[in-house]
Design a protein around this motif. Structure first.
Motif, PDB file in Angstrom:
ATOM      1  N   ASP A  87      48.687 -51.542 -21.692  1.00  0.00           N
ATOM      2  CA  ASP A  87      49.958 -51.008 -22.203  1.00  0.00           C
ATOM      3  C   ASP A  87      50.036 -49.495 -22.046  1.00  0.00           C
ATOM      4  O   ASP A  87      51.088 -48.938 -21.696  1.00  0.00           O
ATOM      5  CB  ASP A  87      50.137 -51.398 -23.678  1.00  0.00           C
ATOM      6  CG  ASP A  87      50.322 -52.899 -23.843  1.00  0.00           C
ATOM      7  OD1 ASP A  87      50.714 -53.557 -22.859  1.00  0.00           O
ATOM      8  OD2 ASP A  87      50.078 -53.410 -24.958  1.00  0.00           O
ATOM      9  N   SER A  88      48.916 -48.817 -22.311  1.00  0.00           N
ATOM     10  CA  SER A  88      48.915 -47.354 -22.163  1.00  0.00           C
ATOM     11  C   SER A  88      49.107 -46.940 -20.711  1.00  0.00           C
ATOM     12  O   SER A  88      49.764 -45.937 -20.414  1.00  0.00           O
ATOM     13  CB  SER A  88      47.613 -46.773 -22.708  1.00  0.00           C
ATOM     14  OG  SER A  88      46.509 -47.216 -21.941  1.00  0.00           O
ATOM     15  N   LEU A  89      48.526 -47.741 -19.786  1.00  0.00           N
ATOM     16  CA  LEU A  89      48.726 -47.441 -18.370  1.00  0.00           C
ATOM     17  C   LEU A  89      50.186 -47.623 -17.969  1.00  0.00           C
ATOM     18  O   LEU A  89      50.730 -46.862 -17.163  1.00  0.00           O
ATOM     19  CB  LEU A  89      47.824 -48.342 -17.513  1.00  0.00           C
ATOM     20  CG  LEU A  89      46.314 -48.089 -17.604  1.00  0.00           C
ATOM     21  CD1 LEU A  89      45.563 -49.063 -16.728  1.00  0.00           C
ATOM     22  CD2 LEU A  89      45.989 -46.660 -17.189  1.00  0.00           C
ATOM     23  N   LYS A  90      50.812 -48.657 -18.526  1.00  0.00           N
ATOM     24  CA  LYS A  90      52.230 -48.866 -18.228  1.00  0.00           C
ATOM     25  C   LYS A  90      53.080 -47.721 -18.747  1.00  0.00           C
ATOM     26  O   LYS A  90      54.044 -47.280 -18.098  1.00  0.00           O
ATOM     27  CB  LYS A  90      52.690 -50.191 -18.845  1.00  0.00           C
ATOM     28  CG  LYS A  90      52.094 -51.420 -18.161  1.00  0.00           C
ATOM     29  CD  LYS A  90      52.606 -52.698 -18.815  1.00  0.00           C
ATOM     30  CE  LYS A  90      52.017 -53.920 -18.119  1.00  0.00           C
ATOM     31  NZ  LYS A  90      52.477 -55.183 -18.749  1.00  0.00           N
ATOM     32  N   GLU A  91      52.745 -47.204 -19.928  1.00  0.00           N
ATOM     33  CA  GLU A  91      53.475 -46.064 -20.469  1.00  0.00           C
ATOM     34  C   GLU A  91      53.280 -44.824 -19.602  1.00  0.00           C
ATOM     35  O   GLU A  91      54.231 -44.078 -19.336  1.00  0.00           O
ATOM     36  CB  GLU A  91      53.022 -45.778 -21.899  1.00  0.00           C
ATOM     37  CG  GLU A  91      53.393 -46.879 -22.883  1.00  0.00           C
ATOM     38  CD  GLU A  91      52.868 -46.583 -24.280  1.00  0.00           C
ATOM     39  OE1 GLU A  91      52.214 -45.524 -24.441  1.00  0.00           O
ATOM     40  OE2 GLU A  91      53.109 -47.410 -25.184  1.00  0.00           O
ATOM     41  N   MET A  92      52.039 -44.631 -19.142  1.00  0.00           N
ATOM     42  CA  MET A  92      51.778 -43.498 -18.255  1.00  0.00           C
ATOM     43  C   MET A  92      52.559 -43.637 -16.960  1.00  0.00           C
ATOM     44  O   MET A  92      53.078 -42.664 -16.413  1.00  0.00           O
ATOM     45  CB  MET A  92      50.282 -43.400 -17.960  1.00  0.00           C
ATOM     46  CG  MET A  92      49.430 -43.023 -19.163  1.00  0.00           C
ATOM     47  SD  MET A  92      47.663 -43.136 -18.823  1.00  0.00           S
ATOM     48  CE  MET A  92      47.532 -41.983 -17.462  1.00  0.00           C
ATOM     49  N   LYS A  93      52.655 -44.875 -16.473  1.00  0.00           N
ATOM     50  CA  LYS A  93      53.407 -45.133 -15.248  1.00  0.00           C
ATOM     51  C   LYS A  93      54.892 -44.802 -15.454  1.00  0.00           C
ATOM     52  O   LYS A  93      55.537 -44.169 -14.603  1.00  0.00           O
ATOM     53  CB  LYS A  93      53.234 -46.591 -14.854  1.00  0.00           C
ATOM     54  CG  LYS A  93      54.135 -47.039 -13.721  1.00  0.00           C
ATOM     55  CD  LYS A  93      54.004 -48.530 -13.525  1.00  0.00           C
ATOM     56  CE  LYS A  93      55.050 -49.012 -12.521  1.00  0.00           C
ATOM     57  NZ  LYS A  93      55.009 -50.475 -12.346  1.00  0.00           N
ATOM     58  N   ALA A  94      55.422 -45.248 -16.589  1.00  0.00           N
ATOM     59  CA  ALA A  94      56.843 -44.990 -16.860  1.00  0.00           C
ATOM     60  C   ALA A  94      57.114 -43.498 -16.984  1.00  0.00           C
ATOM     61  O   ALA A  94      58.110 -42.978 -16.464  1.00  0.00           O
ATOM     62  CB  ALA A  94      57.267 -45.720 -18.128  1.00  0.00           C
ATOM     63  N   HIS A 144      50.385 -47.047  -8.081  1.00  0.00           N
ATOM     64  CA  HIS A 144      49.843 -46.999  -9.439  1.00  0.00           C
ATOM     65  C   HIS A 144      48.566 -47.829  -9.564  1.00  0.00           C
ATOM     66  O   HIS A 144      47.580 -47.391 -10.153  1.00  0.00           O
ATOM     67  CB  HIS A 144      50.891 -47.500 -10.431  1.00  0.00           C
ATOM     68  CG  HIS A 144      50.349 -47.749 -11.807  1.00  0.00           C
ATOM     69  ND1 HIS A 144      50.016 -46.739 -12.673  1.00  0.00           N
ATOM     70  CD2 HIS A 144      50.071 -48.914 -12.440  1.00  0.00           C
ATOM     71  CE1 HIS A 144      49.565 -47.256 -13.791  1.00  0.00           C
ATOM     72  NE2 HIS A 144      49.589 -48.566 -13.682  1.00  0.00           N
ATOM     73  N   ASN A 145      48.579 -49.040  -9.008  1.00  0.00           N
ATOM     74  CA  ASN A 145      47.408 -49.907  -9.124  1.00  0.00           C
ATOM     75  C   ASN A 145      46.233 -49.397  -8.310  1.00  0.00           C
ATOM     76  O   ASN A 145      45.082 -49.569  -8.704  1.00  0.00           O
ATOM     77  CB  ASN A 145      47.765 -51.331  -8.681  1.00  0.00           C
ATOM     78  CG  ASN A 145      48.583 -52.055  -9.723  1.00  0.00           C
ATOM     79  OD1 ASN A 145      48.058 -52.511 -10.710  1.00  0.00           O
ATOM     80  ND2 ASN A 145      49.891 -52.124  -9.506  1.00  0.00           N
ATOM     81  N   GLU A 146      46.508 -48.765  -7.150  1.00  0.00           N
ATOM     82  CA  GLU A 146      45.407 -48.188  -6.395  1.00  0.00           C
ATOM     83  C   GLU A 146      44.829 -46.985  -7.112  1.00  0.00           C
ATOM     84  O   GLU A 146      43.643 -46.692  -7.016  1.00  0.00           O
ATOM     85  CB  GLU A 146      45.896 -47.781  -5.005  1.00  0.00           C
ATOM     86  CG  GLU A 146      46.194 -48.978  -4.111  1.00  0.00           C
ATOM     87  CD  GLU A 146      46.655 -48.535  -2.743  1.00  0.00           C
ATOM     88  OE1 GLU A 146      46.836 -47.308  -2.552  1.00  0.00           O
ATOM     89  OE2 GLU A 146      46.830 -49.407  -1.873  1.00  0.00           O
ATOM     90  N   LEU A 147      45.689 -46.275  -7.868  1.00  0.00           N
ATOM     91  CA  LEU A 147      45.218 -45.111  -8.594  1.00  0.00           C
ATOM     92  C   LEU A 147      44.321 -45.503  -9.759  1.00  0.00           C
ATOM     93  O   LEU A 147      43.259 -44.937  -9.975  1.00  0.00           O
ATOM     94  CB  LEU A 147      46.411 -44.295  -9.088  1.00  0.00           C
ATOM     95  CG  LEU A 147      46.082 -43.047  -9.934  1.00  0.00           C
ATOM     96  CD1 LEU A 147      45.302 -42.052  -9.085  1.00  0.00           C
ATOM     97  CD2 LEU A 147      47.345 -42.420 -10.484  1.00  0.00           C
ATOM     98  N   PHE A 148      44.762 -46.505 -10.530  1.00  0.00           N
ATOM     99  CA  PHE A 148      44.013 -46.903 -11.723  1.00  0.00           C
ATOM    100  C   PHE A 148      43.151 -48.127 -11.506  1.00  0.00           C
ATOM    101  O   PHE A 148      42.514 -48.602 -12.440  1.00  0.00           O
ATOM    102  CB  PHE A 148      44.983 -47.172 -12.887  1.00  0.00           C
ATOM    103  CG  PHE A 148      45.725 -45.933 -13.309  1.00  0.00           C
ATOM    104  CD1 PHE A 148      45.097 -44.979 -14.088  1.00  0.00           C
ATOM    105  CD2 PHE A 148      47.034 -45.713 -12.925  1.00  0.00           C
ATOM    106  CE1 PHE A 148      45.764 -43.846 -14.496  1.00  0.00           C
ATOM    107  CE2 PHE A 148      47.705 -44.580 -13.317  1.00  0.00           C
ATOM    108  CZ  PHE A 148      47.071 -43.633 -14.104  1.00  0.00           C
ATOM    109  N   ASN A 149      43.126 -48.712 -10.274  1.00  0.00           N
ATOM    110  CA  ASN A 149      42.308 -49.887  -9.971  1.00  0.00           C
ATOM    111  C   ASN A 149      42.609 -51.049 -10.895  1.00  0.00           C
ATOM    112  O   ASN A 149      41.713 -51.709 -11.421  1.00  0.00           O
ATOM    113  CB  ASN A 149      40.810 -49.553 -10.051  1.00  0.00           C
ATOM    114  CG  ASN A 149      40.378 -48.660  -8.903  1.00  0.00           C
ATOM    115  OD1 ASN A 149      40.917 -48.766  -7.804  1.00  0.00           O
ATOM    116  ND2 ASN A 149      39.430 -47.775  -9.165  1.00  0.00           N
ATOM    117  N   VAL A 150      43.880 -51.284 -11.171  1.00  0.00           N
ATOM    118  CA  VAL A 150      44.301 -52.391 -12.023  1.00  0.00           C
ATOM    119  C   VAL A 150      45.092 -53.371 -11.183  1.00  0.00           C
ATOM    120  O   VAL A 150      46.055 -52.982 -10.522  1.00  0.00           O
ATOM    121  CB  VAL A 150      45.171 -51.898 -13.203  1.00  0.00           C
ATOM    122  CG1 VAL A 150      45.634 -53.083 -14.033  1.00  0.00           C
ATOM    123  CG2 VAL A 150      44.380 -50.929 -14.049  1.00  0.00           C
ATOM    124  N   PRO A 151      44.731 -54.695 -11.136  1.00  0.00           N
ATOM    125  CA  PRO A 151      45.470 -55.659 -10.327  1.00  0.00           C
ATOM    126  C   PRO A 151      46.860 -55.904 -10.885  1.00  0.00           C
ATOM    127  O   PRO A 151      47.116 -55.723 -12.070  1.00  0.00           O
ATOM    128  CB  PRO A 151      44.606 -56.923 -10.418  1.00  0.00           C
ATOM    129  CG  PRO A 151      43.846 -56.760 -11.677  1.00  0.00           C
ATOM    130  CD  PRO A 151      43.615 -55.299 -11.852  1.00  0.00           C
TER     131      PRO A 151
END
Length: 437
Positions: A87-94, A144-151
């Motif tokens: 969730d925090s990654l999604k907020e950072m993305k937004a 975003h996913n390549e940056l944070f390595n999240v699928p």
């Protein structure tokens, strides 16, 4: 008096801290929802199940309940870490996308010399145009996913190995897994489970292990690869096997039997030897002989049924156990490596040298119970006992004569019947069975 004190303590003492409680103390063993919740939290956090027992406190003070809530909330934070992190990654993305969009809009309006108030009025229009573009949306998610390595949420197996089907958490972990497991170790096993329950399965047999390196060593057995080689020429599939083998070339003994003082180079040799000093628990159903290990009982039953799974390649003789075959092979060796340090006598086996050394010391430890004679070996004593029992187990194949020893029979056949004859050549099983009685 003692029972009255216990009954008062059960309602006025906290079950956890043993301090005196106030009116706000909670009875944790009644049927209220709050009591059930407290017991459930204690079990969830500490795997302790409290039971209502006679003469034991059944209340819990407010301070202990507050401490329990702190521990329970901390446990929830640990369990929900991944969800909160995503969730925090999604907020950072937004926030990142909003900042980029604002900068882009500002640059566009500046290039067209549009007033600032017009930018604010048309902000929603530009924002709608950008977010509705599928190409830009997919690109932003990929970066975003390549940056944070999240699928991606809709592709949970994005970082899945195509060889062993193991699912990794990031692109970097997948690349590292491919290099270490499939390129360096040449591991091609199948992986199931995750975390502590992960297992590595062999693709050629039912074997599985929780350790990847153990499976790599196991696969060497199927592939015939023996990368660990000793200076003597022998090779092994595992480094531990080579380390154990090298102790054979050393003169140092690392393990000593505390009962008899016999020394060994390997721990498993000492463990096997200790069974000699234990009382036998396995009984033969045929002759009622007591043996100390299940393997000894199995070999003993093979003697009853004449099962000989080990044969010599040089002479074709067969044996019940592998140790008998190894001892027999030394007879074919022309080089006698074992030497007596007193007289220079050389032999093939260590057992023969031990018997030879007894003759130097005069140690005749095998004594006859019927007379005063004693012998160096148990075999000599068994042959001597036939003198007292008048047993003649060796019959002549040509006449009715019988003899106490096989050597006497061989001389009889040669002198009387003029035939070269050896009892052991025609009756190897019976001859050994007589010696083992």
């Amino acid at each position: 008096m003692y029972s009255s004190i216990l009954s008062n303590c059960s309602t006025s003492t906290c079950r956890i801290c043993l301090n005196k409680t106030k009116e706000d103390a909670l009875n944790i063993f009644n049927d209220h929802e709050e009591s059930k919740e407290v017991l459930s939290k204690i079990y969830s956090c500490f795997q302790i199940k409290l039971n209502s027992e006679k003469n034991l406190p059944n209340v819990m003070c407010k301070n202990c309940i507050d401490e329990l809530n702190v521990a329970y909330n901390f446990r929830l934070k640990c369990l929900t870490f991944e969800e909160r992190y995503v969730d925090s990654l999604k907020e950072m993305k937004a926030e990142t996308e909003d900042g980029d969009n604002f900068d882009n809009k500002t640059e566009v309006h500046k290039s067209e010399d549009v007033p600032i108030n017009a930018i604010e009025d048309n902000y929603n229009i530009y924002d709608h145009d950008i977010t509705s573009d599928d190409t830009i949306k997919i690109k932003s998610e990929t970066e975003h996913n390549e940056l944070f390595n999240v699928p991606l949420s809709d592709a949970p197996n994005k970082f899945q190995c195509s060889i062993c089907h193991k699912v990794l958490r990031s692109k970097v972990s997948l690349a590292k897994h491919d290099v270490c497991m499939h390129q360096k170790r040449k591991h091609a096993g199948r992986v199931t489970g995750s975390g502590a329950s992960r297992l590595y399965h062999c693709t050629k047999c039912p074997y599985h292990t929780p350790h990847s390196q153990t499976l790599v060593n196991h696969m060497h057995r199927h592939d015939g690869v023996r990368p660990y080689q000793c200076v003597c020429g022998k090779s092994f599939t595992q480094s531990s096997s080579l380390a154990a083998h090298r102790k054979i070339h050393s003169l140092t003994t690392f393990y000593t039997c505390s009962t008899c003082g016999k020394q060994f180079k390997h721990a498993f040799s000492l463990k096997k030897h200790l069974l000699v000093h234990e009382k036998g628990n396995f009984n033969c159903e045929i002759c009622h002989k007591t043996l100390k290990t299940k393997k000894s009982l199995q070999d003993h039953m093979h003697r009853h049924y004449n099962i000989r799974n080990y044969n010599c390649e040089d002479c074709g003789d067969t044996f019940v156990t592998s140790s008998e075959l190894q001892s027999h092979r030394l007879k074919h060796s022309l080089e006698k490596k074992v030497e007596c340090h007193l007289c220079g006598y050389r032999t093939n086996t260590k057992k023969s040298l031990i018997v030879h050394l007894k003759r130097h010391t005069g140690n005749k430890s095998f004594k006859c119970g019927s007379c005063d004679l004693s012998f160096y070996t148990g075999g000599d004593l068994r042959r001597h006992r036939r003198v007292h029992s008048r047993e003649k187990p060796y019959p002549c194949p040509a006449c009715a004569a019988r003899f106490t020893h096989s050597s006497s029979l061989n001389k009889h056949v040669l002198n009387l019947h003029h035939v070269q004859y050896r009892w052991a050549d025609f009756h190897p099983r019976d001859g050994r069975k007589i010696q083992n009685k």
